[in-house]
Motif scaffolding. Structure first.
Motif, PDB file in Angstrom:
ATOM      1  N   GLY A  28      -1.671  -0.850   4.367  1.00  0.00           N
ATOM      2  CA  GLY A  28      -2.453  -0.415   3.221  1.00  0.00           C
ATOM      3  C   GLY A  28      -3.884  -0.087   3.552  1.00  0.00           C
ATOM      4  O   GLY A  28      -4.239   0.232   4.691  1.00  0.00           O
ATOM      5  N   GLY A  29      -4.719  -0.181   2.514  1.00  0.00           N
ATOM      6  CA  GLY A  29      -6.130   0.116   2.633  1.00  0.00           C
ATOM      7  C   GLY A  29      -6.950  -1.127   2.909  1.00  0.00           C
ATOM      8  O   GLY A  29      -6.418  -2.223   3.122  1.00  0.00           O
ATOM      9  N   ARG A  32      -6.484  -4.917   1.681  1.00  0.00           N
ATOM     10  CA  ARG A  32      -5.436  -5.794   2.197  1.00  0.00           C
ATOM     11  C   ARG A  32      -5.924  -6.630   3.378  1.00  0.00           C
ATOM     12  O   ARG A  32      -5.280  -7.610   3.755  1.00  0.00           O
ATOM     13  CB  ARG A  32      -4.220  -4.965   2.606  1.00  0.00           C
ATOM     14  CG  ARG A  32      -2.985  -5.790   2.937  1.00  0.00           C
ATOM     15  CD  ARG A  32      -2.456  -6.487   1.698  1.00  0.00           C
ATOM     16  NE  ARG A  32      -1.328  -7.373   1.980  1.00  0.00           N
ATOM     17  CZ  ARG A  32      -0.420  -7.745   1.089  1.00  0.00           C
ATOM     18  NH1 ARG A  32      -0.508  -7.286  -0.154  1.00  0.00           N
ATOM     19  NH2 ARG A  32       0.544  -8.561   1.402  1.00  0.00           N
ATOM     20  N   THR A 106      -4.213  -2.019   8.376  1.00  0.00           N
ATOM     21  CA  THR A 106      -4.916  -1.198   7.391  1.00  0.00           C
ATOM     22  C   THR A 106      -5.730  -0.129   8.112  1.00  0.00           C
ATOM     23  O   THR A 106      -6.035  -0.241   9.303  1.00  0.00           O
ATOM     24  CB  THR A 106      -5.862  -2.059   6.537  1.00  0.00           C
ATOM     25  OG1 THR A 106      -6.866  -2.649   7.388  1.00  0.00           O
ATOM     26  CG2 THR A 106      -5.097  -3.183   5.849  1.00  0.00           C
ATOM     27  N   SER A 109      -7.117   5.682   5.448  1.00  0.00           N
ATOM     28  CA  SER A 109      -6.388   6.852   4.944  1.00  0.00           C
ATOM     29  C   SER A 109      -6.846   7.197   3.532  1.00  0.00           C
ATOM     30  O   SER A 109      -7.000   6.317   2.684  1.00  0.00           O
ATOM     31  CB  SER A 109      -4.887   6.581   4.941  1.00  0.00           C
ATOM     32  OG  SER A 109      -4.405   6.402   6.261  1.00  0.00           O
ATOM     33  N   ALA A 112      -1.971   8.446  -0.037  1.00  0.00           N
ATOM     34  CA  ALA A 112      -0.743   7.736   0.314  1.00  0.00           C
ATOM     35  C   ALA A 112       0.063   8.515   1.343  1.00  0.00           C
ATOM     36  O   ALA A 112       0.734   7.924   2.196  1.00  0.00           O
ATOM     37  CB  ALA A 112       0.086   7.505  -0.947  1.00  0.00           C
ATOM     38  N   LEU A 115      -1.154   7.730   4.814  1.00  0.00           N
ATOM     39  CA  LEU A 115      -0.974   6.362   5.282  1.00  0.00           C
ATOM     40  C   LEU A 115       0.156   6.251   6.307  1.00  0.00           C
ATOM     41  O   LEU A 115       0.085   5.413   7.209  1.00  0.00           O
ATOM     42  CB  LEU A 115      -0.700   5.439   4.091  1.00  0.00           C
ATOM     43  CG  LEU A 115      -0.674   3.944   4.351  1.00  0.00           C
ATOM     44  CD1 LEU A 115      -2.006   3.445   4.900  1.00  0.00           C
ATOM     45  CD2 LEU A 115      -0.323   3.175   3.074  1.00  0.00           C
ATOM     46  N   ASP A 150       0.203  -2.033   0.145  1.00  0.00           N
ATOM     47  CA  ASP A 150      -0.954  -2.351  -0.698  1.00  0.00           C
ATOM     48  C   ASP A 150      -1.946  -1.201  -0.636  1.00  0.00           C
ATOM     49  O   ASP A 150      -2.950  -1.243   0.084  1.00  0.00           O
ATOM     50  CB  ASP A 150      -1.595  -3.651  -0.224  1.00  0.00           C
ATOM     51  CG  ASP A 150      -2.530  -4.247  -1.265  1.00  0.00           C
ATOM     52  OD1 ASP A 150      -2.929  -3.510  -2.184  1.00  0.00           O
ATOM     53  OD2 ASP A 150      -2.852  -5.442  -1.161  1.00  0.00           O
ATOM     54  N   TYR A 151      -1.634  -0.164  -1.389  1.00  0.00           N
ATOM     55  CA  TYR A 151      -2.454   1.040  -1.341  1.00  0.00           C
ATOM     56  C   TYR A 151      -2.521   1.625  -2.744  1.00  0.00           C
ATOM     57  O   TYR A 151      -1.519   1.715  -3.426  1.00  0.00           O
ATOM     58  CB  TYR A 151      -1.855   2.059  -0.369  1.00  0.00           C
ATOM     59  CG  TYR A 151      -2.766   3.225  -0.084  1.00  0.00           C
ATOM     60  CD1 TYR A 151      -3.766   3.121   0.871  1.00  0.00           C
ATOM     61  CD2 TYR A 151      -2.645   4.408  -0.781  1.00  0.00           C
ATOM     62  CE1 TYR A 151      -4.620   4.184   1.123  1.00  0.00           C
ATOM     63  CE2 TYR A 151      -3.487   5.477  -0.544  1.00  0.00           C
ATOM     64  CZ  TYR A 151      -4.470   5.355   0.417  1.00  0.00           C
ATOM     65  OH  TYR A 151      -5.332   6.407   0.666  1.00  0.00           O
ATOM     66  N   GLU A 154      -7.589   3.176  -2.866  1.00  0.00           N
ATOM     67  CA  GLU A 154      -8.143   4.028  -1.811  1.00  0.00           C
ATOM     68  C   GLU A 154      -7.720   5.489  -1.957  1.00  0.00           C
ATOM     69  O   GLU A 154      -8.279   6.368  -1.300  1.00  0.00           O
ATOM     70  CB  GLU A 154      -7.708   3.507  -0.438  1.00  0.00           C
ATOM     71  CG  GLU A 154      -8.130   2.076  -0.157  1.00  0.00           C
ATOM     72  CD  GLU A 154      -7.177   1.023  -0.720  1.00  0.00           C
ATOM     73  OE1 GLU A 154      -7.440  -0.178  -0.528  1.00  0.00           O
ATOM     74  OE2 GLU A 154      -6.163   1.409  -1.341  1.00  0.00           O
ATOM     75  N   ASP A 155      -6.705   5.778  -2.783  1.00  0.00           N
ATOM     76  CA  ASP A 155      -6.181   7.136  -2.889  1.00  0.00           C
ATOM     77  C   ASP A 155      -7.111   7.984  -3.758  1.00  0.00           C
ATOM     78  O   ASP A 155      -7.297   7.711  -4.943  1.00  0.00           O
ATOM     79  CB  ASP A 155      -4.771   7.123  -3.487  1.00  0.00           C
ATOM     80  CG  ASP A 155      -4.060   8.450  -3.298  1.00  0.00           C
ATOM     81  OD1 ASP A 155      -4.611   9.474  -3.745  1.00  0.00           O
ATOM     82  OD2 ASP A 155      -2.979   8.477  -2.692  1.00  0.00           O
TER      83      ASP A 155
END
Length: 381
Positions: A28-29, A32, A106, A109, A112, A115, A150-151, A154-155
């Motif tokens: 994830g980002g 996490r 992590t 990114s 998604a 990622l 877990d993202y 951040e998107d």
């Protein structure tokens, strides 16, 4: 009595435990990468790859290296807290205590879709390889119990539909890469945070009911956990997050369903709105209002021709999984939407009847309803 072991070539003493070598991995980002100070309660059973990095990984700043070793960890990532919770329940039930490997990878990114092609994913693949080689060194079968994606916050690029499609594609990609290593399909855990940009928040709502043939759970909405002013979970919040994750894992492992109340349809007739939900138990309007959602229980309206206030929220008398909302005027407009725990309110007071004690003490754990933004249609209320 417990037994312990240590590699002949040197390394940490770890438990000699029954069953497969199980992994709890996450991708994830930056959020996490958080952790609680101090080792887990089952420190000889919850381990990280033996690369001196620990349970949090490289955070996109380096490349993981192959290793067959395992190390104890001085801190508790969310994955380590999940393992600690599962082991605590097993000990209470007088069951065997397996070994867990935990690692969160992590990076930065921006979407998604990115990622699955960044540094974090490359390191995630190394973690899979290290799991396989460590299990072989111990004479055990490797098993990826769960992967947390877990993202969301951040998107910054996707639409809701594109976000959901990218997450489904990422799950397919992970399953292919596990199959290439002769590993079975994992449980996927997808955190649901209404503080994320609209694309991720509404995309998560879509994934709650349309996640394909993957084994998926969205364990709990983010508003039920205490956070810092930087939208990061506190130590207590992270522990409660892990407990809800663990409940979801246990349910899916038993081939049972796990989801929180999901609001699906909003219809109005005159000043009355009917909200239809899908839940695993009857709905409850929590009178204690622990998140201070107010008299509207977290509901609000947007897109109305004139301002409309919600004056009352009650359970539908004819359906335990529906709600009736009363308004001070007819909610007319070109594109009216009903929001729950997003928009004007960032939390809610709707849950189902399930509850469980928290190992960290404090309030009971509940399945609180996911945030939602539903188009308001004319229909029977």
């Amino acid at each position: 009595p417990r037994e312990y072991q240590r590699p002949v070539a040197g390394g940490d003493i770890i438990a000699s435990a029954p069953g497969p070598l199980q992994a709890l991995l996450s991708l994830g980002g930056a959020r996490r990468a958080g952790f609680n100070d101090g080792p887990p309660g089952f420190g000889y059973h919850i381990l990280a790859p033996g690369d001196d990095i620990g349970s949090v990984g490289f955070e996109g700043t380096g490349t993981a290296l192959p290793t067959a070793g395992l190390q104890r960890i001085p801190h508790c990532s969310r994955d380590a807290l999940i393992a600690d919770t599962l082991l605590g329940w097993r000990r209470g039930a007088l069951r065997g205590l397996p070994l867990f490997v935990v690692r969160a990878e992590t990076d930065g990114s921006a979407s998604a879709a990115d990622l699955g092609h960044g540094v974090a994913y490359a390191n995630f693949l190394v973690a899979l390889d290290n799991l396989v080689t460590a299990a072989a060194a111990l004479g055990k079968r490797p098993k990826v119990l769960a992967v947390s994606l877990d993202y969301g916050p951040e998107d910054i690029r996707n639409t809701p539909a594109a976000f959901a499609a990218a997450m489904r594609a990422l799950m397919r990609q992970i399953e292919r890469d596990l199959a290439a290593r002769d590993l079975q399909r994992p449980i996927f855990l997808l955190p649901f945070d209404a503080a994320a940009p609209q694309a991720a928040a509404f995309g998560a709502w879509e994934l709650a009911w349309s996640h394909g043939d993957h084994s998926v759970a969205l364990p709990a909405p983010g508003y039920m956990f205490e956070q810092t002013r930087f939208a990061r979970p506190t130590d207590a919040g992270r522990r409660r997050q892990a407990e809800m994750d663990a409940h979801a894992i246990v349910a899916l492992t038993r081939r049972e369903s796990w989801f929180c109340p999901l609001l699906l349809l909003a219809e109005h007739q005159g000043k009355t709105i009917r909200v239809t939900a899908r839940a695993l138990a009857d709905l409850v309007l929590d009178g204690t209002d622990p998140f201070k959602a107010g008299a509207t229980c977290g509901f609000s309206l947007s897109g109305t021709a004139k301002p409309v206030q919600i004056t009352a929220v009650t359970l539908a008398p004819d359906d335990p999984q529906s709600l009736i909302l009363a308004c001070d005027r007819v909610p007319d407009g070109p594109e009216v939407a009903l929001h729950y725990a997003c928009g004007a309110a960032s939390c809610g007071a709707v849950r189902d009847q399930w509850s469980a004690p928290s190992r960290s003490g404090g309030a009971l754990l509940h399945r609180w309803a996911y945030p939602a933004a539903l188009p308001l249609r004319r229909g029977p209320a």
